[in-house]
Design an enzyme around this catalytic site. Structure first.
Site, PDB file in Angstrom:
ATOM      1  N   LYS A  47       0.811  -1.193   0.000  1.00  0.00           N
ATOM      2  CA  LYS A  47       0.000   0.000   0.000  1.00  0.00           C
ATOM      3  C   LYS A  47       0.852   1.253   0.000  1.00  0.00           C
ATOM      4  O   LYS A  47       0.389   2.337  -0.342  1.00  0.00           O
ATOM      5  CB  LYS A  47      -0.894  -0.003   1.246  1.00  0.00           C
ATOM      6  CG  LYS A  47      -1.820  -1.196   1.312  1.00  0.00           C
ATOM      7  CD  LYS A  47      -2.481  -1.320   2.703  1.00  0.00           C
ATOM      8  CE  LYS A  47      -3.348  -2.566   2.703  1.00  0.00           C
ATOM      9  NZ  LYS A  47      -3.578  -3.054   4.060  1.00  0.00           N
ATOM     10  N   GLU A 101       8.237   3.776  -6.442  1.00  0.00           N
ATOM     11  CA  GLU A 101       8.432   3.202  -5.098  1.00  0.00           C
ATOM     12  C   GLU A 101       8.418   4.300  -4.050  1.00  0.00           C
ATOM     13  O   GLU A 101       8.946   5.393  -4.293  1.00  0.00           O
ATOM     14  CB  GLU A 101       9.796   2.509  -5.035  1.00  0.00           C
ATOM     15  CG  GLU A 101       9.832   1.147  -5.683  1.00  0.00           C
ATOM     16  CD  GLU A 101       9.287   0.061  -4.766  1.00  0.00           C
ATOM     17  OE1 GLU A 101       8.872   0.357  -3.639  1.00  0.00           O
ATOM     18  OE2 GLU A 101       9.298  -1.098  -5.200  1.00  0.00           O
ATOM     19  N   ASP A 105      15.220   0.180   0.175  1.00  0.00           N
ATOM     20  CA  ASP A 105      16.060  -0.069   1.340  1.00  0.00           C
ATOM     21  C   ASP A 105      17.177  -1.019   0.884  1.00  0.00           C
ATOM     22  O   ASP A 105      18.115  -0.589   0.223  1.00  0.00           O
ATOM     23  CB  ASP A 105      15.144  -0.649   2.425  1.00  0.00           C
ATOM     24  CG  ASP A 105      15.815  -0.870   3.763  1.00  0.00           C
ATOM     25  OD1 ASP A 105      16.843  -0.260   4.022  1.00  0.00           O
ATOM     26  OD2 ASP A 105      15.296  -1.665   4.565  1.00  0.00           O
ATOM     27  N   LYS A 133      17.214   4.736   0.734  1.00  0.00           N
ATOM     28  CA  LYS A 133      18.051   4.471   1.917  1.00  0.00           C
ATOM     29  C   LYS A 133      19.276   3.714   1.415  1.00  0.00           C
ATOM     30  O   LYS A 133      19.456   2.525   1.693  1.00  0.00           O
ATOM     31  CB  LYS A 133      17.232   3.622   2.890  1.00  0.00           C
ATOM     32  CG  LYS A 133      17.509   3.894   4.343  1.00  0.00           C
ATOM     33  CD  LYS A 133      16.764   2.896   5.207  1.00  0.00           C
ATOM     34  CE  LYS A 133      15.466   3.403   5.755  1.00  0.00           C
ATOM     35  NZ  LYS A 133      14.802   2.419   6.653  1.00  0.00           N
ATOM     36  N   PHE A 154      14.289   4.298  10.786  1.00  0.00           N
ATOM     37  CA  PHE A 154      12.960   3.822  10.422  1.00  0.00           C
ATOM     38  C   PHE A 154      12.052   5.037  10.231  1.00  0.00           C
ATOM     39  O   PHE A 154      11.902   5.859  11.123  1.00  0.00           O
ATOM     40  CB  PHE A 154      12.391   2.873  11.471  1.00  0.00           C
ATOM     41  CG  PHE A 154      11.164   2.170  10.968  1.00  0.00           C
ATOM     42  CD1 PHE A 154      11.286   1.067  10.128  1.00  0.00           C
ATOM     43  CD2 PHE A 154       9.905   2.630  11.286  1.00  0.00           C
ATOM     44  CE1 PHE A 154      10.164   0.426   9.627  1.00  0.00           C
ATOM     45  CE2 PHE A 154       8.768   1.992  10.796  1.00  0.00           C
ATOM     46  CZ  PHE A 154       8.903   0.887   9.967  1.00  0.00           C
ATOM     47  N   ASP A 161       4.499   3.060   6.866  1.00  0.00           N
ATOM     48  CA  ASP A 161       3.705   2.741   8.060  1.00  0.00           C
ATOM     49  C   ASP A 161       4.546   2.119   9.160  1.00  0.00           C
ATOM     50  O   ASP A 161       5.660   1.659   8.938  1.00  0.00           O
ATOM     51  CB  ASP A 161       2.610   1.737   7.691  1.00  0.00           C
ATOM     52  CG  ASP A 161       3.183   0.351   7.406  1.00  0.00           C
ATOM     53  OD1 ASP A 161       4.116   0.245   6.592  1.00  0.00           O
ATOM     54  OD2 ASP A 161       2.722  -0.622   8.023  1.00  0.00           O
ATOM     55  N   ARG A 167       0.502   5.972   7.608  1.00  0.00           N
ATOM     56  CA  ARG A 167       0.722   6.202   6.175  1.00  0.00           C
ATOM     57  C   ARG A 167       0.212   7.579   5.771  1.00  0.00           C
ATOM     58  O   ARG A 167       0.690   8.183   4.827  1.00  0.00           O
ATOM     59  CB  ARG A 167      -0.029   5.158   5.339  1.00  0.00           C
ATOM     60  CG  ARG A 167       0.491   3.750   5.510  1.00  0.00           C
ATOM     61  CD  ARG A 167      -0.149   2.858   4.453  1.00  0.00           C
ATOM     62  NE  ARG A 167      -0.029   1.450   4.764  1.00  0.00           N
ATOM     63  CZ  ARG A 167       1.051   0.701   4.516  1.00  0.00           C
ATOM     64  NH1 ARG A 167       2.100   1.238   3.951  1.00  0.00           N
ATOM     65  NH2 ARG A 167       1.074  -0.572   4.819  1.00  0.00           N
TER      66      ARG A 167
HETATM   67  P1  5GP Z   1      13.796  -3.622   0.530  1.00  0.00           P
HETATM   68  O1  5GP Z   1      13.480  -4.898  -0.184  1.00  0.00           O
HETATM   69  O2  5GP Z   1      14.300  -2.538  -0.387  1.00  0.00           O
HETATM   70  O3  5GP Z   1      14.735  -3.849   1.682  1.00  0.00           O
HETATM   71  O4  5GP Z   1      12.457  -3.193   1.238  1.00  0.00           O
HETATM   72  C1  5GP Z   1      11.662  -2.192   0.788  1.00  0.00           C
HETATM   73  C2  5GP Z   1      10.424  -2.143   1.640  1.00  0.00           C
HETATM   74  O5  5GP Z   1      10.750  -2.168   3.043  1.00  0.00           O
HETATM   75  C3  5GP Z   1       9.691  -0.844   1.436  1.00  0.00           C
HETATM   76  O6  5GP Z   1       8.818  -0.914   0.331  1.00  0.00           O
HETATM   77  C4  5GP Z   1       8.992  -0.674   2.756  1.00  0.00           C
HETATM   78  O7  5GP Z   1       7.808  -1.434   2.764  1.00  0.00           O
HETATM   79  C5  5GP Z   1       9.936  -1.296   3.757  1.00  0.00           C
HETATM   80  N1  5GP Z   1      10.777  -0.254   4.394  1.00  0.00           N
HETATM   81  C6  5GP Z   1      12.089  -0.032   4.230  1.00  0.00           C
HETATM   82  N2  5GP Z   1      12.515   0.984   4.977  1.00  0.00           N
HETATM   83  C7  5GP Z   1      11.440   1.451   5.650  1.00  0.00           C
HETATM   84  C8  5GP Z   1      11.223   2.512   6.579  1.00  0.00           C
HETATM   85  O8  5GP Z   1      12.127   3.277   6.971  1.00  0.00           O
HETATM   86  N3  5GP Z   1       9.954   2.662   7.057  1.00  0.00           N
HETATM   87  C9  5GP Z   1       8.920   1.858   6.659  1.00  0.00           C
HETATM   88  N4  5GP Z   1       7.722   2.107   7.170  1.00  0.00           N
HETATM   89  N5  5GP Z   1       9.084   0.852   5.779  1.00  0.00           N
HETATM   90  C10 5GP Z   1      10.332   0.650   5.277  1.00  0.00           C
END
Ligand code: 5GP
Length: 182
Positions: A47, A101, A105, A133, A154, A161, A167
């Site tokens: 979402k 996106e 992360d 990030k 975070f 969220d 959100r």
């Molecule tokens: P990745 O596969 O790039 O590690 O993960 C991406 C997903 O992790 C994002 O779409 C999000 O859902 C979650 N995520 C990564 N960092 C954060 C953050 O700082 N806050 C929140 N709420 N979700 C995050």
């Protein structure tokens, strides 16, 4: 009860609504310049990405369509597996796909989704992320459009969220470390 800054779990506002809006407008103009005359479809993952996509598409003055996926991820870090729980409504073969996106992360989720989408033979496939990030990146991912580089904290708000809540904050905020320990 009001959420927002009165909540003691929120540390500080990292990006204000105005800063986000200015960056979204800038990304929109760059996308207009790059995609004029092409068959653009914006895709995001529900979402979190919905909020950025909704603002971004209104700053792109071109004909375009939007489509959505939903996923669930399970397992830790690099071993984490992604399952598509809602697929796109329409085929993307021959279309110019921009993956939108909220945040990248480690990049593992997006890397998986890009592989899935590439197999469907779009004319082009590019990435637009509001937040990057990048210090946590585990895979090499080209990012054509990036709103902001963010620190390894975070974040909540503007689509992001904590347990489904926050959100709808109109800004991006950091939480106090003790609220979210990896
Ligand atoms: P990745 O596969 O790039 O590690 O993960 C991406 C997903 O992790 C994002 O779409 C999000 O859902 C979650 N995520 C990564 N960092 C954060 C953050 O700082 N806050 C929140 N709420 N979700 C995050």
């Amino acid at each position: 009860m009001k959420l927002h800054l009165s909540d003691s779990r929120i540390d500080r506002v990292l990006l204000t609504g105005d800063e986000i809006a200015a960056q979204v407008a800038d990304l929109g103009s760059r996308i207009v310049a790059d995609y004029a005359g092409r068959d653009l479809v914006l895709i995001t993952v529900l979402k979190g990405g919905l909020f950025f996509l909704a603002d971004l598409c209104r700053s792109i003055d071109l004909p375009l369509t939007v489509d959505f996926m939903a996923i669930s991820s399970y397992g830790p870090g690099a071993e984490s597996a992604v399952r598509i729980t809602k697929d796109l409504d329409d085929p993307i073969e021959g279309r110019d796909v921009l993956m939108v996106e909220d945040i990248i992360d480690t990049g593992l989720t997006l890397n998986y989704l890009m592989r899935v989408l590439r197999e469907r033979k779009p004319a082009s496939l590019a990435v637009c992320t509001l937040l990057d990030k990048d210090v946590r990146r585990l895979v090499d991912l080209p990012i054509e459009y990036r709103g902001f580089r963010v620190p390894d904290r975070f974040l909540v708000g503007y689509g992001l969220d904590l347990d489904g809540v926050w959100r709808n904050l109109p800004y991006v905020a950091t939480l106090h470390e003790e609220v979210w320990e990896r």
